[in-house]
Write an enzyme that holds these catalytic residues in place. Structure first.
Site, short mmCIF file in Angstrom:
data_model
loop_
_atom_site.label_atom_id
_atom_site.label_comp_id
_atom_site.label_asym_id
_atom_site.label_seq_id
_atom_site.Cartn_x
_atom_site.Cartn_y
_atom_site.Cartn_z
N TRP A 16 0.82 -1.22 0.00
CA TRP A 16 0.00 0.00 0.00
C TRP A 16 0.84 1.25 0.00
O TRP A 16 0.57 2.19 -0.76
CB TRP A 16 -0.98 -0.01 1.17
CG TRP A 16 -2.18 -0.86 0.86
CD1 TRP A 16 -2.48 -2.08 1.39
CD2 TRP A 16 -3.23 -0.56 -0.08
NE1 TRP A 16 -3.64 -2.55 0.83
CE2 TRP A 16 -4.12 -1.65 -0.06
CE3 TRP A 16 -3.49 0.51 -0.93
CZ2 TRP A 16 -5.26 -1.70 -0.86
CZ3 TRP A 16 -4.63 0.46 -1.72
CH2 TRP A 16 -5.50 -0.62 -1.69
N ASP A 62 -1.90 6.42 6.53
CA ASP A 62 -2.98 5.65 5.90
C ASP A 62 -3.37 4.59 6.92
O ASP A 62 -2.65 3.62 7.13
CB ASP A 62 -2.47 5.02 4.60
CG ASP A 62 -3.51 4.11 3.95
OD1 ASP A 62 -4.60 3.90 4.54
OD2 ASP A 62 -3.22 3.59 2.85
N LYS A 77 -13.02 -1.43 5.64
CA LYS A 77 -12.41 -2.51 6.43
C LYS A 77 -13.00 -2.54 7.84
O LYS A 77 -13.40 -3.58 8.32
CB LYS A 77 -10.89 -2.32 6.52
CG LYS A 77 -10.20 -2.01 5.19
CD LYS A 77 -9.94 -3.22 4.36
CE LYS A 77 -9.47 -2.92 2.93
NZ LYS A 77 -8.48 -1.89 2.74
C1 LIG Z 1 -8.09 -1.14 1.54
C2 LIG Z 1 -7.01 -0.13 1.65
C3 LIG Z 1 -7.05 1.06 0.95
C4 LIG Z 1 -8.31 1.37 0.19
O1 LIG Z 1 -8.23 1.59 -1.11
P1 LIG Z 1 -9.59 1.77 -1.93
O2 LIG Z 1 -9.25 2.83 -2.89
O3 LIG Z 1 -10.64 2.20 -0.95
O4 LIG Z 1 -9.87 0.47 -2.56
C5 LIG Z 1 -6.02 1.97 1.11
N1 LIG Z 1 -4.99 1.71 1.92
C6 LIG Z 1 -4.93 0.57 2.64
C7 LIG Z 1 -3.81 0.35 3.57
C8 LIG Z 1 -5.93 -0.39 2.51
O5 LIG Z 1 -5.91 -1.51 3.22
#
Ligand SMILES: *Cc1c(COP(=O)(O)O)cnc(C)c1O
Length: 350
Positions: free
Chosen positions: A88, A162, A186
């Site tokens: 991420w 994040d 989540k």
């Molecule tokens: C799920 C998640 C995202 C979300 O991304 P979307 O654009 O909402 O699909 C962002 N950062 C992290 C760490 C995640 O787990």
């Protein structure tokens, strides 16, 4: 989603509190939705203990949109620092590099994203606009259990976190944070809502190319209603906030998360068949990736799990193996059922 919340939403689906309307049919400017919004906003501020000098914004676009929206709002100095600790944060850094110059202050790729680089080793740049850290790497299962104290590292830049995949599972030390963002899907509610908590002094610095609907100042000035907000998702998240309060709030969720994670990691570590590769000091309490030492058993493992009602255990395609996501709504009994299945599957093959 907690089952209790789904039942409540189902009961109110056609007629919210005798209003004669479904929440989906309300004007976002009407008094009914106004009440839903105000309550959700106040409950979230209370739950996460968000100080008065931070704005809570309800946005859309998810975490990936924020990967662009954050630099569009905050990168005026032109350079931003990224701690790459998994998929991420790497994604966030790639997107930010379209708007500003990205300095990778630390990167755990050589460890296969299984460690967390010590803050004292980060190569922070002088005068960066902000420092980005993904505090729970959902895919790799790496969690930052204590937020870095940038000031103690001699860095004045605000910390951007994040916290998509562990928000509301533990308290946030806001004294160390400038901005936090997370998709709701989540731990907070259904997809469609994105939470941003931003310190007021960081507003009003957007780049000229920043879309108006994504300008934090504009969103804040309009109580997240510059354009129509994701009303139903806000309503559902509001029900989750009420549920969280009934559970005893964030402290109770943290204690429960610790117990759930300990049960699962312990079962994995004790077995001869399963393996978690993440360093002990940064194992995620929300996302537990694990491997079968004999990968030829993967399909049989997943089929047996499905037969036990244990779903969505297949690991992310970039990592392989398995992953158990044990978010707030997953009860201890759910984790216990998984642990029982892990043991049963292993014993059958011994
Ligand atoms: C799920 C998640 C995202 C979300 O991304 P979307 O654009 O909402 O699909 C962002 N950062 C992290 C760490 C995640 O787990």
């Amino acid at each position: 989603m907690p089952q209790e919340v789904l039942t409540e939403a189902a009961d109110e689906m056609l007629d919210w509190h005798g209003s004669g309307m479904s929440v989906m049919e309300m004007s976002h400017r009407g008094k009914e939705f106004g009440a839903i919004y105000q309550q959700a906003h106040a409950d979230l501020r209370e739950l996460l203990a968000v100080p008065g000098n931070f704005k809570i914004l309800f946005m859309q676009g998810g975490g990936l949109a924020e990967n662009a929206i954050v630099p569009l709002n905050l990168s005026r100095a032109g350079v931003v620092d990224f701690v790459v600790s998994g998929s991420w944060s790497q994604k966030s850094a790639n997107e930010a590099s379209r708007y500003c110059s990205v300095n990778t202050a630390a990167n755990n790729a050589s460890d296969g994203h299984t460690t967390l680089p010590e803050p004292a080793t980060w190569r922070l740049s002088r005068g960066a606009s902000y420092v980005h850290v993904c505090t729970n790497e959902t895919i790799n299962g790496v969690e930052c259990h204590e937020l870095p104290d940038l000031k103690a590292l001699g860095c004045d830049a605000p910390l951007v976190i994040d916290f998509s995949s562990h928000v509301a599972s533990r308290p946030v030390d806001w004294s160390r944070v400038g901005l936090a963002f997370g998709g709701a899907q989540k731990n907070l509610g259904p997809a469609g809502l994105t939470l941003v908590v931003v310190r007021e002094d960081l507003l009003g610095q957007a780049l000229p190319i920043c879309p108006s609907a994504f300008n934090y100042q504009t969103v804040a000035d309009n109580q997240s209603m510059y354009n129509t907000p994701p009303t139903y998702a806000i309503y559902m998240a509001g029900l989750v906030f009420q549920w969280l309060k009934r559970q005893g709030g964030i402290a109770a969720m943290e204690a429960r998360s610790k117990a759930k994670a300990a049960l699962l990691y312990d079962a994995i570590d004790r077995s001869q068949l399963y393996l978690n590769k993440v360093a002990g000091n940064c194992r995620s309490r929300m996302n537990v990736p694990f491997f079968l030492r004999d990968e030829s058993l993967n399909e049989a493992f997943l089929a047996g799990a499905r037969a036990h009602g244990l779903l969505q255990l297949k690991g992310h395609k970039s990592v392989g193996g398995m992953r158990a996501s044990i978010y707030n709504a997953m009860p201890m009994e759910g984790v216990q059922a998984l642990v029982d299945y892990l043991r049963e599957f292993e014993q059958k093959r011994a």
